[in-house]
Design an enzyme around this catalytic site. Structure first.
Site, PDB file in Angstrom:
ATOM      1  N   CYS A 131       0.691  -0.817   0.593  1.00  0.00           N
ATOM      2  CA  CYS A 131      -0.047   0.147  -0.319  1.00  0.00           C
ATOM      3  C   CYS A 131       0.467   1.142  -0.114  1.00  0.00           C
ATOM      4  O   CYS A 131       0.819   2.520  -0.473  1.00  0.00           O
ATOM      5  CB  CYS A 131      -1.242   0.311   1.538  1.00  0.00           C
ATOM      6  SG  CYS A 131      -0.010   0.147   2.980  1.00  0.00           S
ATOM      7  N   ARG A 133       3.799   1.965  -1.097  1.00  0.00           N
ATOM      8  CA  ARG A 133       5.239   2.165  -2.599  1.00  0.00           C
ATOM      9  C   ARG A 133       4.629   0.752  -3.206  1.00  0.00           C
ATOM     10  O   ARG A 133       3.630   0.155  -3.714  1.00  0.00           O
ATOM     11  CB  ARG A 133       6.777   1.188  -1.533  1.00  0.00           C
ATOM     12  CG  ARG A 133       5.931   0.101  -1.340  1.00  0.00           C
ATOM     13  CD  ARG A 133       7.533  -0.654  -1.277  1.00  0.00           C
ATOM     14  NE  ARG A 133       8.403   0.405   1.005  1.00  0.00           N
ATOM     15  CZ  ARG A 133       8.963   1.351   0.907  1.00  0.00           C
ATOM     16  NH1 ARG A 133       9.549   1.531  -0.335  1.00  0.00           N
ATOM     17  NH2 ARG A 133       9.235   1.638   1.870  1.00  0.00           N
ATOM     18  N   GLY A 196       6.589  -5.010  10.486  1.00  0.00           N
ATOM     19  CA  GLY A 196       6.468  -6.271   9.919  1.00  0.00           C
ATOM     20  C   GLY A 196       6.104  -7.033   8.802  1.00  0.00           C
ATOM     21  O   GLY A 196       6.441  -7.965   8.506  1.00  0.00           O
ATOM     22  N   GLN A 197       4.943  -6.416   8.250  1.00  0.00           N
ATOM     23  CA  GLN A 197       4.708  -6.610   7.287  1.00  0.00           C
ATOM     24  C   GLN A 197       4.749  -6.700   5.400  1.00  0.00           C
ATOM     25  O   GLN A 197       5.152  -7.533   5.248  1.00  0.00           O
ATOM     26  CB  GLN A 197       2.909  -5.950   6.927  1.00  0.00           C
ATOM     27  CG  GLN A 197       1.991  -6.499   6.691  1.00  0.00           C
ATOM     28  CD  GLN A 197       0.675  -5.969   5.999  1.00  0.00           C
ATOM     29  OE1 GLN A 197       0.229  -5.264   6.637  1.00  0.00           O
ATOM     30  NE2 GLN A 197      -0.505  -7.088   5.451  1.00  0.00           N
ATOM     31  N   ALA A 273     -11.293  -8.401   5.164  1.00  0.00           N
ATOM     32  CA  ALA A 273     -11.126  -9.432   6.670  1.00  0.00           C
ATOM     33  C   ALA A 273     -10.082  -9.845   6.275  1.00  0.00           C
ATOM     34  O   ALA A 273      -9.240 -11.275   5.701  1.00  0.00           O
ATOM     35  CB  ALA A 273     -12.221 -10.362   6.579  1.00  0.00           C
ATOM     36  N   LYS A 275      -5.174  -9.698   5.246  1.00  0.00           N
ATOM     37  CA  LYS A 275      -4.555  -9.685   6.249  1.00  0.00           C
ATOM     38  C   LYS A 275      -4.737  -7.870   7.284  1.00  0.00           C
ATOM     39  O   LYS A 275      -4.454  -8.212   8.609  1.00  0.00           O
ATOM     40  CB  LYS A 275      -2.983  -9.919   5.538  1.00  0.00           C
ATOM     41  CG  LYS A 275      -3.335 -10.928   4.961  1.00  0.00           C
ATOM     42  CD  LYS A 275      -1.221 -10.612   4.109  1.00  0.00           C
ATOM     43  CE  LYS A 275      -1.147 -11.795   3.152  1.00  0.00           C
ATOM     44  NZ  LYS A 275       0.345 -12.186   3.003  1.00  0.00           N
ATOM     45  N   MET A 276      -4.293  -7.142   6.738  1.00  0.00           N
ATOM     46  CA  MET A 276      -4.737  -5.823   6.911  1.00  0.00           C
ATOM     47  C   MET A 276      -5.609  -5.808   7.710  1.00  0.00           C
ATOM     48  O   MET A 276      -5.826  -5.041   9.130  1.00  0.00           O
ATOM     49  CB  MET A 276      -5.118  -4.698   5.846  1.00  0.00           C
ATOM     50  CG  MET A 276      -3.421  -4.364   5.389  1.00  0.00           C
ATOM     51  SD  MET A 276      -1.949  -3.619   5.546  1.00  0.00           S
ATOM     52  CE  MET A 276      -2.291  -2.103   5.484  1.00  0.00           C
ATOM     53  N   GLY A 277      -7.212  -6.035   7.456  1.00  0.00           N
ATOM     54  CA  GLY A 277      -8.544  -5.998   7.578  1.00  0.00           C
ATOM     55  C   GLY A 277      -8.247  -6.868   9.928  1.00  0.00           C
ATOM     56  O   GLY A 277      -8.783  -6.247  10.202  1.00  0.00           O
TER      57      GLY A 277
END
Length: 535
Positions: A131, A133, A196-197, A273, A275-277
């Site tokens: 998101c 880059r 970490g993501q 829903a 990874k970010m969610g």
């Protein structure tokens, strides 16, 4: 890796002037910059035959002309060594309005790689597009030409004029490009220092590239070493301890904008829903939130979140119920891969106002790129929109301690960079080693055959023949041992890269190997054959 030429600084300036992008950090010139100013040469060869010439003769003529063209192209590109380069933009250089136009969904990475490697001067490629880059890593047959082609490709894909795009692009080459990737993987270049993501996203580039076959050995090794660097930085510096992620920063921002007395009672809606969610839900639970409504395409992911987070009530709503769920929410988090906005000004105007205790304003916290909520939603009196670029105020509060850890991380990155560069340098002499061994083996086999003919096949037993063959092989190996030792470039001796390359060039001259030209001819030939197949 080629030695630095006296024209390096001039060529670098020419490259940036031609491509119109920002200079790499660290130095005025990079070690592998080729001399610029060569005439542009197309790898596509046309050979028109007269009306009376049979088709087979025309094809034969085209084949001969193509082979000659390979040699000419190889001669012209000899001093333009294949370079690893990265060109892109990030939250540090470009606003979300521009980044979302260039964003490439994960499932489309292989297609983007295929398009990039179809460009005339791009040999291998990888795309990293989370998101914050959008970065393109390539092995370019020609530095200047390759960068121009990538900028044009980005302009075509995004609809952003190249002139405007160049104002926000960064570009690094060879060791600078490698260091940049290692810093990205370690979380040092993230909006949230140490998050970490990004490491998981770098791993996904490797998995995607292995399936599509577009990475090539240099980029594949660089990304794998970047993963190693990222793991080491996190385990040896504790840079991730106490660090926030984009998702947790989004939760912090929402709570900062709510009245303190109403933070825990505010009605929370999460759309998406993935990874970010999931991380948003996790951080809401950690802050004491007791209930979250989640809108998602399928119920399975929501069930997985519910099972993982026992201390919070998770309510599922389908996509068809999204606007109904938004009407009942005080805070709306969006984190989906939708290419078009889920909420426009008209949608926001149709929603009922929220409680006066919350200031009468519904908060939209959008951490998606492309954005899920149109910026004009903030024009509605009872709505406010925050996107990933607005998270900086949350991040700054926790930054000072992690900056100290980032300095420690640079030591680890330098170690991993040195290891990668040693490996890459060692690859430079591999073609010469192979050709020298092949040449020596041909001579050995030819002389052995003459010897056996003189002796006579019937005069030798199998054991005697095997012994003579082993003797010839042993002599060749002993003779080659010294020269090949002087081609080692793995950091285990005190020999510099320039000395090793001088040895390589000397062997090429003495034995007429012409390795560099042969390698370049093969690369150009592969490019042309690929284009012919696609046409």
């Amino acid at each position: 890796m080629a030695s630095t030429s006296t024209a390096s600084a001039t060529a670098m300036a020419g490259a940036f002037a031609a491509a119109g992008v920002n200079k790499p950090r660290g130095s005025a010139a990079c070690p592998r910059v080729p001399a610029g100013g060569r005439q542009r040469l197309s790898c596509v060869v046309r050979c028109d035959a007269g009306p009376g010439v049979p088709a087979q003769m025309a094809a034969m003529a085209a084949s001969v002309a193509a082979l000659e063209q390979f040699k000419i192209s190889a001669d012209r590109y000899m001093k333009e060594k294949s370079s690893i380069a990265v060109i892109g933009l990030s939250i540090h250089t470009a606003p979300v309005e521009m980044r979302e136009k260039l964003a490439v969904a994960e499932e489309l990475w292989p297609r983007a790689v295929a398009e990039l490697t179809n460009l005339n001067h791009i040999e291998k490629a990888a795309v990293l597009s989370p998101c914050n880059r959008m970065e393109i890593y390539v092995v370019a047959l020609s530095w200047n030409r390759g960068i121009r082609e990538i900028v044009d490709w980005m302009s075509m894909k995004s609809g952003i004029p190249a002139v405007e795009l160049r104002e926000h692009l960064f570009m690094f080459r060879d060791s600078d490009a490698t260091r940049h990737l290692f810093e990205v993987s370690s979380g040092l270049d993230s909006l949230v220092l140490g998050e970490g993501q990004i490491l998981a996203q770098v791993k996904q580039v490797v998995r995607s590239g292995q399936n599509s076959g577009g990475l090539g050995k240099n980029i594949d090794r660089m990304f794998k070493d970047a993963i190693t660097a990222g793991k080491r930085v996190r385990s040896e510096t504790n840079i991730s301890c106490g660090a926030v992620s984009v998702s947790s920063a989004a939760v912090e921002l929402a709570l900062m904008k709510l009245p303190k007395s109403e933070c825990l009672s505010a009605r929370m809606l999460l759309i998406g829903a993935g990874k970010m969610g999931r991380l948003v839900a996790k951080h809401l639970a950690a802050k004491g939130c007791k209930k979250v409504v989640i809108v998602n395409r399928s119920v399975e992911r929501v069930d997985a979140i519910r099972e993982e987070m026992q201390g919070i009530e998770i309510v599922y709503r389908s996509l068809t119920e999204m606007y109904e769920a938004a009407a009942d929410a005080d805070v709306v988090f969006t984190s989906t891969s939708s290419e078009s906005p889920l909420f426009t000004k008209e949608h926001a105007e149709a929603l009922p106002p929220v409680s006066g205790a919350l200031g009468g304003v519904r908060l939209f916290v959008d951490i998606s790129v492309p954005r899920n909520v149109s910026a004009c939603v903030s024009d509605v009196g009872h709505a406010r929109v925050y996107n990933v670029d607005d998270l900086k105020e949350v991040v700054e509060a926790n930054k000072e301690d992690r900056l100290r850890k980032a300095m420690e991380a640079q030591t680890i990155i330098s170690e991993e960079l040195k290891r990668f560069e040693a490996w890459r340098d060692s690859m430079e002499t591999v073609p010469t080693i192979k050709k020298l061994r092949s040449y020596a083996d041909r001579v050995r086999a030819s002389e052995l055959d003459k010897c056996l003919q003189k002796i006579g096949e019937d005069a030798l037993t199998k054991k005697m023949r095997r012994s003579i063959e082993q003797l010839s092989t042993g002599i060749v190996n002993r003779l080659l041992h010294g020269p090949l030792q002087h081609l080692r470039c793995d950091g285990t001796d005190n020999r510099t890269l320039d000395e090793t390359l001088e040895n390589m060039h000397a062997l090429n001259r003495m034995f007429g190997l012409d390795t560099e030209k042969a390698v370049m001819e093969q690369k150009i030939k592969t490019k042309v054959e690929k284009q012919k197949t696609q046409n």
